[in-house]
Structures are given as C-alpha cells and as structure tokens.
Write an enzyme that holds these catalytic residues in place. Structure first.
Site, PDB file in Angstrom:
ATOM      1  N   ARG A   1      26.195  53.393  21.645  1.00 50.91           N
ATOM      2  CA  ARG A   1      26.073  51.929  21.650  1.00 50.91           C
ATOM      3  C   ARG A   1      25.306  51.385  22.847  1.00 50.91           C
ATOM      4  O   ARG A   1      24.835  50.244  22.796  1.00 50.91           O
ATOM      5  CB  ARG A   1      27.469  51.320  21.495  1.00 50.91           C
ATOM      6  CG  ARG A   1      28.026  51.596  20.099  1.00 50.91           C
ATOM      7  CD  ARG A   1      29.462  51.230  19.964  1.00 50.91           C
ATOM      8  NE  ARG A   1      30.330  52.390  20.048  1.00 50.91           N
ATOM      9  CZ  ARG A   1      31.573  52.351  20.481  1.00 50.91           C
ATOM     10  NH1 ARG A   1      32.088  51.208  20.897  1.00 50.91           N
ATOM     11  NH2 ARG A   1      32.304  53.436  20.496  1.00 50.91           N
TER      12      ARG A   1
ATOM     13  N   GLU B   1      39.299  57.502  26.445  1.00 48.15           N
ATOM     14  CA  GLU B   1      40.569  56.886  26.062  1.00 48.15           C
ATOM     15  C   GLU B   1      41.174  57.636  24.875  1.00 48.15           C
ATOM     16  O   GLU B   1      42.374  57.739  24.741  1.00 48.15           O
ATOM     17  CB  GLU B   1      40.313  55.412  25.698  1.00 48.15           C
ATOM     18  CG  GLU B   1      41.537  54.567  25.491  1.00 48.15           C
ATOM     19  CD  GLU B   1      41.185  53.163  24.987  1.00 48.15           C
ATOM     20  OE1 GLU B   1      40.010  52.866  24.733  1.00 48.15           O
ATOM     21  OE2 GLU B   1      42.130  52.385  24.834  1.00 48.15           O
TER      22      GLU B   1
HETATM   23  O1  PRP Z   1      35.228  54.062  29.537  1.00 47.49           O
HETATM   24  P1  PRP Z   1      35.480  55.210  28.578  1.00 47.49           P
HETATM   25  O2  PRP Z   1      36.943  55.508  28.423  1.00 47.49           O
HETATM   26  O3  PRP Z   1      34.688  56.406  28.923  1.00 47.49           O
HETATM   27  O4  PRP Z   1      35.034  54.721  27.111  1.00 47.49           O
HETATM   28  C1  PRP Z   1      33.852  54.015  26.856  1.00 47.49           C
HETATM   29  C2  PRP Z   1      32.956  54.743  25.884  1.00 47.49           C
HETATM   30  O5  PRP Z   1      33.610  54.910  24.616  1.00 47.49           O
HETATM   31  C3  PRP Z   1      32.744  54.450  23.582  1.00 47.49           C
HETATM   32  O6  PRP Z   1      31.906  55.442  23.110  1.00 47.49           O
HETATM   33  P2  PRP Z   1      32.450  56.685  22.269  1.00 47.49           P
HETATM   34  O7  PRP Z   1      32.806  57.782  23.201  1.00 47.49           O
HETATM   35  O8  PRP Z   1      33.506  56.203  21.334  1.00 47.49           O
HETATM   36  O9  PRP Z   1      31.172  57.198  21.505  1.00 47.49           O
HETATM   37  P3  PRP Z   1      30.207  56.576  20.371  1.00 47.49           P
HETATM   38  O10 PRP Z   1      29.554  55.337  20.977  1.00 47.49           O
HETATM   39  O11 PRP Z   1      29.227  57.676  20.163  1.00 47.49           O
HETATM   40  O12 PRP Z   1      31.041  56.233  19.193  1.00 47.49           O
HETATM   41  C4  PRP Z   1      31.927  53.373  24.256  1.00 47.49           C
HETATM   42  O13 PRP Z   1      30.726  53.085  23.557  1.00 47.49           O
HETATM   43  C5  PRP Z   1      31.693  53.948  25.620  1.00 47.49           C
HETATM   44  O14 PRP Z   1      30.565  54.801  25.655  1.00 47.49           O
HETATM   45  N1  ADE Z   2      38.919  50.135  22.687  1.00 47.23           N
HETATM   46  C1  ADE Z   2      37.654  50.525  22.580  1.00 47.23           C
HETATM   47  N2  ADE Z   2      36.780  49.855  21.776  1.00 47.23           N
HETATM   48  C2  ADE Z   2      35.482  50.254  21.668  1.00 47.23           C
HETATM   49  N3  ADE Z   2      34.986  51.302  22.305  1.00 47.23           N
HETATM   50  C3  ADE Z   2      35.813  51.987  23.103  1.00 47.23           C
HETATM   51  N4  ADE Z   2      35.621  53.066  23.879  1.00 47.23           N
HETATM   52  C4  ADE Z   2      36.780  53.381  24.474  1.00 47.23           C
HETATM   53  N5  ADE Z   2      37.747  52.535  24.133  1.00 47.23           N
HETATM   54  C5  ADE Z   2      37.166  51.642  23.271  1.00 47.23           C
END
Ligand code: PRP
Ligand code: ADE
Length: 191
Positions: free
Chosen positions: A72, A109
């Site tokens: 994202r 998370e």
């Molecule tokens: O602060 P954190 O606990 O590290 O979480 C934040 C990350 O989690 C989500 O990505 P995700 O890992 O879900 O991957 P994606 O965007 O590929 O779905 C979000 O877009 C961040 O990159």
């Molecule tokens: N609650 C949340 N929503 C969207 N992206 C995330 N990445 C980690 N936690 C998230």
C-alpha cells in the site's frame, strides 16, 4: 480523533481523509480493526489531499529517495516522488525483486514478514523518505529504515496516512520522526 502533532489541526482535509477510510472489523484475523485505504482511493479529491499534504511537507527537504513499502506504500509513494523530484524505490516482500537484494525480517500485528530492496537502488549519503499507508507496531517501518541505512542512506522521516496509537509504532523507529495524518476512526456498534 486526528493525529495532533502533524501541524494540521483544524484542516478540513483531515476529516475528509478519515471519513474516506473504511474500517473492517476482524480482518484479516479476529480482533484486528482493519484500516482499508482502498475506499479513499476511489475519491480523487481525498486521494489528492494526501499527496498534496505530503508534497508540501517534503518538497524543500532535498529528499532524493522516496521508498514505498509493498503493497500500500506503492499507492502513495510514486506520486509524491514525482512531485518532489525524487526517485521511487520499492521495498518489496520476499522473492519479488529480480536483481540482487538485501533483506530484513520483521514482526507484524498479525504475523511476520520480510522486506527486500535492490542493491544499487540507493547511494550512500542520499536523503530518504519512507512512505506507507498504516503504521501499527512499527515493525515494517523499522525494517525499511534498516534497509536504507544499511545502504548508507539517511532516513529523514517516515510518513503514513493512518497511525494506530495503541500499538506505539513510533517507539520501534529508533528515534526517527514519524508523520501521521489521521488516527483510526471509532466505529459504533461494532463487535
Ligand atoms: O506497523 P506494522 O505492525 O509493521 O504494520 C503496518 C504494515 O501492515 C500493513 O501491510 P501488510 O503487512 O498487511 O502487507 P500488505 O500491504 O502487503 O497487505 C500496512 O500496509 C503496513 O505495511
Ligand atoms: N489494523 C490495520 N489495518 C490496516 N493495515 C494494518 N497493518 C497492520 N495493522 C493494520
């Protein structure tokens, strides 16, 4: 409701941004309140508010690298990079980059993951901005900072649209500044 330290107190764009984010309870796992930024991308005015705010903040900081985190961070990073005259460097999940990479593992998370960056994408001494949509635990941003610093870049700041304050992402960034536009909305009658 809105992140108070971003210098944008009272800016109506923040309310529009917050309202355009869909909150999806229990995705992708029970207990997670997922902040879905795809709904704000459907509204080009709100999408532009975000790019404009970040461009105004970073345009005069001699930043030459905007590093976007898969997936994202890729939605915001390239527009910001073009507008401030910087290169865009994708930080990708494992096995996606075809060239030689360095990698960094981290905890999330809701799981664990790894980020990779192409060797040679960033030169020693370059000033970098890291962009993502959401900061939760800060694990992903901290891996991004480590990758850039291992290549000799200076990370000026990390910028996210949404910050989940209860997970204290800032504390994992080793003192690097974190710029957040909005905090998650409370959703009524949930769960
Ligand atoms: O602060 P954190 O606990 O590290 O979480 C934040 C990350 O989690 C989500 O990505 P995700 O890992 O879900 O991957 P994606 O965007 O590929 O779905 C979000 O877009 C961040 O990159
Ligand atoms: N609650 C949340 N929503 C969207 N992206 C995330 N990445 C980690 N936690 C998230």
């Amino acid at each position: 409701m809105f992140a108070s330290k971003n210098g944008l107190k009272g800016d109506p764009r923040l309310e529009a941004i917050s309202e355009a984010i869909r909150v999806v309870p229990h995705f992708p796992k029970p207990g997670i309140m997922f902040q879905d930024i795809t709904t704000l991308l459907l509204d080009h005015k709100v999408f532009k508010y975000i790019v404009d705010i970040f461009v105004d903040r970073y345009k005069n900081m001699t930043i030459s690298v905007v590093a976007g985190i898969e997936a994202r961070g890729f939605m915001f990073g390239p527009s910001i990079a073009l507008a401030i005259g910087a290169k865009f460097v994708p930080l990708r999940k494992p096995g996606k980059l075809p060239g030689k990479v360095i990698y960094q593992a981290y905890e999330l998370e809701y799981g664990e993951d790894c980020l990779e960056m192409h060797i040679g994408a960033v030169q020693e001494g370059e000033k970098a901005l890291v962009i993502d949509d959401v900061v939760a635990t800060g694990g992903t941003l901290s891996a991004a900072i480590k990758l850039l610093e291992r290549m000799g870049a200076e990370v000026v700041e990390c910028a996210c649209v949404v910050g989940l304050p209860e997970l204290k992402g800032q504390s994992r960034l080793n003192g690097k500044p974190l710029y957040i536009l909005v905090e998650p909305r409370e959703i009524e009658n949930c769960c």
